[in-house]
Design an enzyme around this catalytic site. Sequence first.
Site, short mmCIF file in Angstrom:
data_model
loop_
_atom_site.label_atom_id
_atom_site.label_comp_id
_atom_site.label_asym_id
_atom_site.label_seq_id
_atom_site.Cartn_x
_atom_site.Cartn_y
_atom_site.Cartn_z
N ASN A 224 46.89 36.68 33.55
CA ASN A 224 46.40 37.60 34.27
C ASN A 224 47.98 37.48 35.38
O ASN A 224 49.52 36.89 36.33
CB ASN A 224 45.70 35.93 35.65
CG ASN A 224 45.57 36.82 36.69
OD1 ASN A 224 45.70 37.89 37.86
ND2 ASN A 224 45.14 35.35 37.39
N ARG B 172 48.05 42.10 53.67
CA ARG B 172 47.00 43.29 54.08
C ARG B 172 46.39 43.89 55.00
O ARG B 172 45.59 42.69 55.72
CB ARG B 172 45.99 43.88 52.57
CG ARG B 172 46.25 43.89 50.81
CD ARG B 172 45.72 43.81 50.17
NE ARG B 172 45.86 42.44 48.94
CZ ARG B 172 45.00 42.23 47.96
NH1 ARG B 172 44.32 42.15 47.86
NH2 ARG B 172 45.92 40.83 46.98
N GLU C 94 39.84 30.90 38.62
CA GLU C 94 38.96 31.94 38.01
C GLU C 94 40.43 31.47 36.68
O GLU C 94 39.20 32.21 35.64
CB GLU C 94 40.73 32.97 38.81
CG GLU C 94 39.79 32.91 40.07
CD GLU C 94 40.38 33.93 40.87
OE1 GLU C 94 42.08 33.74 40.74
OE2 GLU C 94 40.91 34.88 41.52
N ARG D 174 42.46 39.01 33.33
CA ARG D 174 42.01 38.90 34.39
C ARG D 174 42.13 40.95 34.25
O ARG D 174 43.19 41.19 34.33
CB ARG D 174 42.51 38.55 35.01
CG ARG D 174 42.35 38.94 36.30
CD ARG D 174 42.59 37.64 37.53
NE ARG D 174 42.24 38.15 39.24
CZ ARG D 174 41.98 37.95 40.00
NH1 ARG D 174 43.50 36.54 40.08
NH2 ARG D 174 41.52 37.99 40.99
N HIS E 89 37.02 39.86 43.05
CA HIS E 89 37.07 38.92 43.31
C HIS E 89 36.00 38.11 42.66
O HIS E 89 35.91 36.54 43.22
CB HIS E 89 37.85 37.65 44.68
CG HIS E 89 38.29 37.75 45.19
ND1 HIS E 89 38.62 38.28 46.71
CD2 HIS E 89 39.86 37.70 45.10
CE1 HIS E 89 39.96 38.33 47.05
NE2 HIS E 89 40.66 38.63 46.12
#
Length: 399
Positions: A8, A242, A380, A94, A182
């Site tokens: 990732n 963000r 994940e 990912r 996500h």
Amino acid sequence: MPHALTLNAGSSSLKFGLFELGDGRGEPAPRILGEIDRIGSEPHMRATRQDGTLLSDAPLPGEDAADHAGALARALELIARDRPHAQIVAVGHRVVHGGPDHAAPVVLGPAMLDRLAALEPLAPLHQPHNLAGVRAAFGAFPGAVQVACFDTAFHRHHPWVNDTFGLPRAYYDKGVRRYGFHGLSYDYIAGRLAEIAPHLHAGRVIVAHLGNGASMCGMIGGRSIASSMGFSALDGLPMGTRCGQLDPGVVLYLMQHEGMTADEISDLLYRRSGLFGLSGLSNDMRRLEQAGTDAAREAIAYFVFRIRRELGGLAAALGGLDALVFCGGIGEHSVPIRRQVCEGMGWIGLELDEARNTRGETVISTDLSRVRVLVIPTDEEIVIARAARDMLAARRAAG
Ligand code: AMP
């Protein structure tokens, strides 16, 4: 011994996982999980075995991890030292953006890599780094099956009304759509719900993935119906740095009246906003909860307010609500955030059990609450490892 490696790759970080595949039919077993951050400046590697034994928590010489290929080489050295007999037969990556067409993982080859590189303008801060990780892995494991797992894939079955913006149709056709992100986390949570509460999995569920990046997803029967994130990973909830949902008129104002360039606005919206920008202190929720300043309290209040608004909107999109699931670093660990999100939600049939919330139990709603509230740690990496296992099996079956 056949293993899968999961990667990732972020802008200056590389998370890696080593999973033993056994006969390739069962659940991949995690053996090593690690992360190298500050790649290119002051790289640092932290890695543990599955039982928590620390394998590394130390800076690396800068020239040793000057880029993703260098960082991958350091990770592979650590893996080879700890598990010298691990044979890496599959690598799962990912990849943030799969574009409008990919609703499932894909095997990577040169042509697919080109197609994914063409999507870089849609995710300029993530996709190039993800693909740098892919290229580094191609160099290191030319014989392994390489698989891309997309953050957008889980959302590809949205109804059109939640896939589009109110722009002229031509923009939709060009790919200006609400992709949602996500997806690996939501995929994991949907799978866990199917195991631990199949009746809830079959129903209307909102998952709040609250980490440094944060979004919410409404699902019916384990499939995404709507997501708070849209075209980019900026939309929806405010995050660590963000901004979250923003009137596009603000961007026009910044350009026309503040004379800001696209790069400056991008830096503002991705790196200097959210919890960090509002608090003037930190992007880290734990620090804000401890700080106790007015600005920190207001930053948290805005975060919670937007979650509650999104919850109402998603519940309307789902036609009601059967369960709310918290996950991500904040969702899994912050007792006060979960409390504030759930406060006064009796109107939707949701009642939090404060003692269960404080103890961090899996179900934190009261027995009488019509809406179940759960805390499920997300994973994940295992979703990527499963995809790598499945693609390897498919390739072997195809001969
Ligand atoms: P993630 O991106 O999922 O790793 O989540 C990172 C976020 O989770 C950071 O804002 C952390 O401060 C926050 N976090 C982790 N543990 C806690 C905790 N015990 N209480 C509050 N926030 C936490």
